[in-house]
Design a protein around this motif. Structure first.
Motif, PDB file in Angstrom:
ATOM      1  N   ILE A 237       0.985  -1.181   0.067  1.00 35.26           N
ATOM      2  CA  ILE A 237      -0.181   0.060   0.055  1.00 35.26           C
ATOM      3  C   ILE A 237       1.059   1.254   0.029  1.00 35.26           C
ATOM      4  CG2 ILE A 237      -1.858   1.312   1.326  1.00 35.26           C
ATOM      5  CD1 ILE A 237      -3.056  -1.282   2.226  1.00 35.26           C
ATOM      6  N   LEU A 238       1.891   1.314   1.036  1.00 35.55           N
ATOM      7  CA  LEU A 238       2.533   2.625   1.034  1.00 35.55           C
ATOM      8  C   LEU A 238       3.405   3.167  -0.124  1.00 35.55           C
ATOM      9  CD1 LEU A 238       3.814   2.266   5.007  1.00 35.55           C
ATOM     10  CD2 LEU A 238       1.962   3.720   3.751  1.00 35.55           C
ATOM     11  N   PRO A 239       3.942   2.118  -0.786  1.00 28.43           N
ATOM     12  CA  PRO A 239       4.632   2.482  -1.996  1.00 28.43           C
ATOM     13  C   PRO A 239       3.753   3.452  -2.986  1.00 28.43           C
ATOM     14  CG  PRO A 239       5.453   0.577  -1.479  1.00 28.43           C
ATOM     15  CD  PRO A 239       4.103   0.719  -0.605  1.00 28.43           C
ATOM     16  N   GLN A 240       2.522   2.920  -3.019  1.00 25.34           N
ATOM     17  CA  GLN A 240       1.425   3.832  -3.951  1.00 25.34           C
ATOM     18  C   GLN A 240       1.166   5.115  -3.669  1.00 25.34           C
ATOM     19  OE1 GLN A 240       0.756   1.777  -6.604  1.00 25.34           O
ATOM     20  NE2 GLN A 240       1.809   0.246  -5.610  1.00 25.34           N
ATOM     21  N   PHE A 241       1.642   5.427  -2.188  1.00 28.62           N
ATOM     22  CA  PHE A 241       1.396   6.782  -1.720  1.00 28.62           C
ATOM     23  C   PHE A 241       2.848   7.422  -1.939  1.00 28.62           C
ATOM     24  CE2 PHE A 241      -2.119   4.441  -0.059  1.00 28.62           C
ATOM     25  CZ  PHE A 241      -3.443   5.208  -0.189  1.00 28.62           C
ATOM     26  N   GLY A 242       3.831   6.999  -2.315  1.00 26.67           N
ATOM     27  CA  GLY A 242       5.095   7.632  -2.621  1.00 26.67           C
ATOM     28  C   GLY A 242       5.907   7.424  -1.222  1.00 26.67           C
ATOM     29  N   LYS A 243       5.548   6.661  -0.415  1.00 24.32           N
ATOM     30  CA  LYS A 243       6.416   6.187   0.784  1.00 24.32           C
ATOM     31  C   LYS A 243       7.158   5.127   0.701  1.00 24.32           C
ATOM     32  CE  LYS A 243       7.248   6.299   5.379  1.00 24.32           C
ATOM     33  NZ  LYS A 243       7.935   7.545   5.866  1.00 24.32           N
ATOM     34  N   ASP A 244       8.687   5.370   0.972  1.00 30.19           N
ATOM     35  CA  ASP A 244       9.546   4.258   0.892  1.00 30.19           C
ATOM     36  C   ASP A 244       9.716   3.349   2.056  1.00 30.19           C
ATOM     37  OD1 ASP A 244      11.801   2.879   0.431  1.00 30.19           O
ATOM     38  OD2 ASP A 244      13.251   4.334   0.742  1.00 30.19           O
ATOM     39  N   TRP A 245       9.285   2.001   1.688  1.00 30.66           N
ATOM     40  CA  TRP A 245       8.957   1.150   2.657  1.00 30.66           C
ATOM     41  C   TRP A 245       9.808  -0.074   2.452  1.00 30.66           C
ATOM     42  CZ3 TRP A 245       7.269   2.326   7.168  1.00 30.66           C
ATOM     43  CH2 TRP A 245       6.664   1.461   8.115  1.00 30.66           C
ATOM     44  N   THR A 246      11.015   0.350   1.819  1.00 27.45           N
ATOM     45  CA  THR A 246      11.925  -0.837   1.551  1.00 27.45           C
ATOM     46  C   THR A 246      12.981  -0.902   2.665  1.00 27.45           C
ATOM     47  OG1 THR A 246      11.734  -0.076  -0.570  1.00 27.45           O
ATOM     48  CG2 THR A 246      13.660  -1.655  -0.185  1.00 27.45           C
ATOM     49  N   HIS A 247      13.229  -2.260   2.702  1.00 27.55           N
ATOM     50  CA  HIS A 247      14.482  -2.697   3.782  1.00 27.55           C
ATOM     51  C   HIS A 247      15.807  -1.916   3.484  1.00 27.55           C
ATOM     52  CE1 HIS A 247      12.569  -5.300   6.510  1.00 27.55           C
ATOM     53  NE2 HIS A 247      12.328  -6.055   5.794  1.00 27.55           N
ATOM     54  N   LYS A 248      16.571  -1.470   4.486  1.00 28.58           N
ATOM     55  CA  LYS A 248      17.889  -0.764   3.982  1.00 28.58           C
ATOM     56  C   LYS A 248      18.835  -1.815   3.753  1.00 28.58           C
ATOM     57  CE  LYS A 248      21.088   2.159   6.330  1.00 28.58           C
ATOM     58  NZ  LYS A 248      21.637   2.955   7.440  1.00 28.58           N
ATOM     59  N   GLY A 249      19.582  -1.398   2.596  1.00 34.65           N
ATOM     60  CA  GLY A 249      20.712  -2.534   2.144  1.00 34.65           C
ATOM     61  C   GLY A 249      20.460  -3.316   1.060  1.00 34.65           C
ATOM     62  N   ILE A 250      19.310  -3.558   0.897  1.00 31.98           N
ATOM     63  CA  ILE A 250      18.716  -4.903   0.114  1.00 31.98           C
ATOM     64  C   ILE A 250      19.150  -4.619  -1.422  1.00 31.98           C
ATOM     65  CG2 ILE A 250      16.634  -4.158  -0.582  1.00 31.98           C
ATOM     66  CD1 ILE A 250      15.925  -7.289  -0.183  1.00 31.98           C
ATOM     67  N   LEU A 282       9.470  -2.262  -8.002  1.00 31.93           N
ATOM     68  CA  LEU A 282      10.674  -3.088  -8.151  1.00 31.93           C
ATOM     69  C   LEU A 282      11.661  -2.164  -8.900  1.00 31.93           C
ATOM     70  CD1 LEU A 282      10.111  -6.879  -8.526  1.00 31.93           C
ATOM     71  CD2 LEU A 282      10.692  -5.596  -6.544  1.00 31.93           C
ATOM     72  N   GLN A 283      10.999  -1.618  -9.633  1.00 29.52           N
ATOM     73  CA  GLN A 283      12.161  -0.679 -10.577  1.00 29.52           C
ATOM     74  C   GLN A 283      12.441   0.541  -9.889  1.00 29.52           C
ATOM     75  OE1 GLN A 283      10.052  -0.216 -14.473  1.00 29.52           O
ATOM     76  NE2 GLN A 283      10.349  -2.531 -14.938  1.00 29.52           N
ATOM     77  N   CYS A 284      11.557   0.978  -8.885  1.00 30.84           N
ATOM     78  CA  CYS A 284      11.676   2.354  -8.178  1.00 30.84           C
ATOM     79  C   CYS A 284      12.584   2.245  -7.101  1.00 30.84           C
ATOM     80  CB  CYS A 284      10.238   2.810  -7.991  1.00 30.84           C
ATOM     81  SG  CYS A 284       9.241   3.399  -9.369  1.00 30.84           S
ATOM     82  N   VAL A 285      12.769   0.896  -6.542  1.00 31.39           N
ATOM     83  CA  VAL A 285      13.713   0.694  -5.598  1.00 31.39           C
ATOM     84  C   VAL A 285      15.051   1.497  -5.864  1.00 31.39           C
ATOM     85  CG1 VAL A 285      14.917  -0.945  -3.835  1.00 31.39           C
ATOM     86  CG2 VAL A 285      12.300  -1.292  -4.521  1.00 31.39           C
ATOM     87  N   ASN A 286      15.574   2.318  -4.892  1.00 23.83           N
ATOM     88  CA  ASN A 286      16.732   2.839  -5.332  1.00 23.83           C
ATOM     89  C   ASN A 286      17.428   3.298  -4.008  1.00 23.83           C
ATOM     90  OD1 ASN A 286      18.725   4.832  -5.816  1.00 23.83           O
ATOM     91  ND2 ASN A 286      17.733   5.198  -7.710  1.00 23.83           N
ATOM     92  N   ASP A 287      18.816   2.685  -3.743  1.00 19.45           N
ATOM     93  CA  ASP A 287      19.272   2.938  -2.527  1.00 19.45           C
ATOM     94  C   ASP A 287      20.883   3.688  -2.987  1.00 19.45           C
ATOM     95  OD1 ASP A 287      20.741   2.760   0.000  1.00 19.45           O
ATOM     96  OD2 ASP A 287      20.698   0.581   0.226  1.00 19.45           O
ATOM     97  N   GLU A 288      20.578   4.995  -2.830  1.00 19.32           N
ATOM     98  CA  GLU A 288      21.829   5.686  -3.266  1.00 19.32           C
ATOM     99  C   GLU A 288      22.322   5.462  -4.479  1.00 19.32           C
ATOM    100  OE1 GLU A 288      24.752   5.269  -0.044  1.00 19.32           O
ATOM    101  OE2 GLU A 288      23.260   6.312   1.297  1.00 19.32           O
ATOM    102  N   GLY A 289      21.473   5.406  -5.498  1.00 22.52           N
ATOM    103  CA  GLY A 289      21.998   5.164  -6.884  1.00 22.52           C
ATOM    104  C   GLY A 289      21.913   3.692  -7.400  1.00 22.52           C
ATOM    105  N   ILE A 290      21.825   2.752  -6.337  1.00 22.64           N
ATOM    106  CA  ILE A 290      21.897   1.267  -6.524  1.00 22.64           C
ATOM    107  C   ILE A 290      20.513   0.873  -6.720  1.00 22.64           C
ATOM    108  CG2 ILE A 290      22.580  -0.906  -6.047  1.00 22.64           C
ATOM    109  CD1 ILE A 290      24.749   1.030  -6.577  1.00 22.64           C
ATOM    110  N   VAL A 291      20.037   0.131  -7.785  1.00 25.51           N
ATOM    111  CA  VAL A 291      18.882  -0.515  -8.056  1.00 25.51           C
ATOM    112  C   VAL A 291      18.700  -2.021  -7.991  1.00 25.51           C
ATOM    113  CG1 VAL A 291      18.065   1.551  -9.394  1.00 25.51           C
ATOM    114  CG2 VAL A 291      19.115  -0.432 -10.547  1.00 25.51           C
ATOM    115  N   LEU A 292      17.438  -2.391  -7.864  1.00 20.07           N
ATOM    116  CA  LEU A 292      17.561  -4.036  -8.021  1.00 20.07           C
ATOM    117  C   LEU A 292      17.935  -4.901  -9.249  1.00 20.07           C
ATOM    118  CD1 LEU A 292      14.205  -4.496  -5.874  1.00 20.07           C
ATOM    119  CD2 LEU A 292      16.436  -5.054  -5.241  1.00 20.07           C
ATOM    120  N   PRO A 293      18.573  -5.745  -9.104  1.00 20.93           N
ATOM    121  CA  PRO A 293      18.808  -6.447 -10.601  1.00 20.93           C
ATOM    122  C   PRO A 293      17.553  -6.805 -11.130  1.00 20.93           C
ATOM    123  CG  PRO A 293      19.378  -7.632  -8.679  1.00 20.93           C
ATOM    124  CD  PRO A 293      19.148  -6.649  -8.299  1.00 20.93           C
ATOM    125  N   GLN A 294      17.688  -6.692 -12.607  1.00 18.75           N
ATOM    126  CA  GLN A 294      16.340  -7.308 -13.425  1.00 18.75           C
ATOM    127  C   GLN A 294      16.158  -8.742 -13.187  1.00 18.75           C
ATOM    128  OE1 GLN A 294      16.847  -6.314 -17.715  1.00 18.75           O
ATOM    129  NE2 GLN A 294      15.481  -4.680 -17.518  1.00 18.75           N
TER     130      GLN A 294
END
Length: 426
Positions: A237-250, A282-294
């Motif tokens: 739900i929260l990512p749909q509202f623009g809230k980052d709810w991703t585990h740090k470092g993943i 998944l495409q929007c997950v961004n940790d200081e310029g690092i994104v998830l692999p395809q």
């Protein structure tokens, strides 16, 4: 006051669009396909699960689905059932016997006149039966089946019906090796677009990806809700509202593992209608310029409410995951374990991963606090960031042939590695 009003309007607008996307009557989505090149050069693929919602295709029965791969049209088409689910038409070479009534279908015409296309009483699937019956007995791969969970495997599918017992035109969800070869797929991700054109509603499109892998690739499995996100429900739900709810470092961890030569597979019990929402996240997950692999995103090919009931009410998401991952495993060399490691957030995930052969030394679960636990030693707790520092040891660089090039894989060292408590380092 205007700022508050704009905020409320934005929240309600986003919620409206989210609920609209979850409406089973409007669901349109496609699950990514995995194609594995075998040692002899042939191909095996996972099923093509595609569904068009009524908002895009109101009268879906017998509509023709055109396919584009990497921007080019291919000589390959699908048809739709009355519930919007797509399938390929297979011609059986044995004409002396008959296809079971519930598997029969009419041929795909080369050209469909507009006046016939919009006729609701046009050609139909002979004896198609109920949607549930089709889902339970006719799919090549039963990735989701609520009745099957409580009973036994169906007696027959198109995969195991003997060619001497059927004839005519049947429905299928997979392509043959020859058909795949004609698609000229490139290594990695291939964009595929499924489109249905109607006279009054125009063209409805659905996107997915076809991933071409090799038989000796090593695969990392990752759950999404609660594993990449901090929790199951809020993670949707929260990512749909623009809230980052991703585990740090993943993102950094997955990126490092991918750089060492491993493929990623994202598996979730979400419904097929949430494919676009899930991929966008998944495409929007961004940790200081690092994104998830395809990697391919595999979801349950069932309705939203069926998937929700199985995961929330029955609390059995592992049923889908075991069936799905077992099918993917069968695409690879039977003498080789393709799944190298797996990440989840529940005991259900750990159970499912063990069932498909993931060793407990490389099976990790994370809790809402971000604490990472190795299945073999549940006492020691780590994190995604700390595991990133040990990537070269836990996920050694792969050689060209797909085997690990680390010294830890030498016979002498492997013996001692089993005795060492690697968990203490985590």
């Amino acid at each position: 006051m205007n700022i508050v009003g704009q905020f409320v309007e934005t929240v309600f607008g986003t919620a409206k669009e989210l609920c609209r996307g979850l409406n089973p009557a409007t669901l349109t989505g496609g699950i990514d396909v995995i194609v594995v090149r075998q040692p002899d050069g042939s191909f095996q693929c996972s099923p093509f699960h595609v569904r068009f919602g009524k908002l895009g295709v109101l009268r879906s029965k017998e509509k023709i689905v055109d396919i584009e791969i990497n921007g080019e049209s291919v000589d390959l088409h699908m048809k739709l059932r009355d519930n919007g689910e797509a399938f390929f038409v297979e011609e059986n070479e044995n004409k002396e016997s008959q296809v079971p009534a519930h598997l029969c279908t009419s041929p795909i015409p080369l050209e469909v006149p507009e006046e016939i296309e919009e006729t609701p009483e046009g050609s139909s699937i002979t004896g198609s039966g109920s949607d549930t019956h089709l889902r339970e007995e006719n799919y090549f791969v039963l990735w989701t089946n609520t009745k099957e969970e409580k009973t036994k495997q169906p007696k027959a599918t198109l995969d195991d019906i003997d060619s001497d017992e059927v004839a005519g035109l049947g429905q299928k969800l997979r392509l043959t090796s020859n058909q795949i070869e004609q698609l000229n797929l490139r290594e990695g991700a291939n964009k595929v677009v499924f489109s249905v054109t109607t006279q009054y509603q125009g063209t409805c499109r659905c996107e997915a990806a076809i991933y071409l892998w090799k038989w000796d690739d090593r695969v990392i499995i990752s759950d999404i809700d609660g594993t990449i996100t901090k929790s199951d429900a809020l993670g949707q739900i929260l990512p749909q509202f623009g809230k980052d709810w991703t585990h740090k470092g993943i993102a950094k961890l997955y990126h490092k593992i991918h750089q060492n030569g491993y493929k990623f597979l994202y598996c979730s019990a979400r419904a097929i209608g949430m494919a676009a929402i899930t991929k966008n996240y998944l495409q929007c997950v961004n940790d200081e310029g690092i994104v998830l692999p395809q990697g391919p995103v595999l979801l349950a090919p069932s309705s939203f409410f069926s998937a929700l009931h199985r995961e929330v009410i029955e609390k059995k998401p592992e049923v889908f995951k075991i069936a799905c991952l077992s099918d993917i495993k069968d695409l690879f060399n039977p003498q080789r374990q393709p799944f190298y490691a797996a990440f989840g957030n529940k005991t259900n995930d750990a159970y499912a991963y063990k069932q498909v052969g993931v060793p407990d030394t490389r099976l990790f679960t994370v809790n809402p606090k971000g604490e990472l636990i190795q299945e073999r030693s549940k006492v020691n707790k780590s994190s995604y960031s700390l595991l990133s520092e040990l990537v070269e040891h836990v996920f050694p660089v792969l050689s060209v042939e797909g085997s690990t090039s680390s010294a830890l894989d030498c016979p002498e060292v492997s013996y001692w590695k089993e005795l060492l408590d690697l968990d203490a380092l985590l």
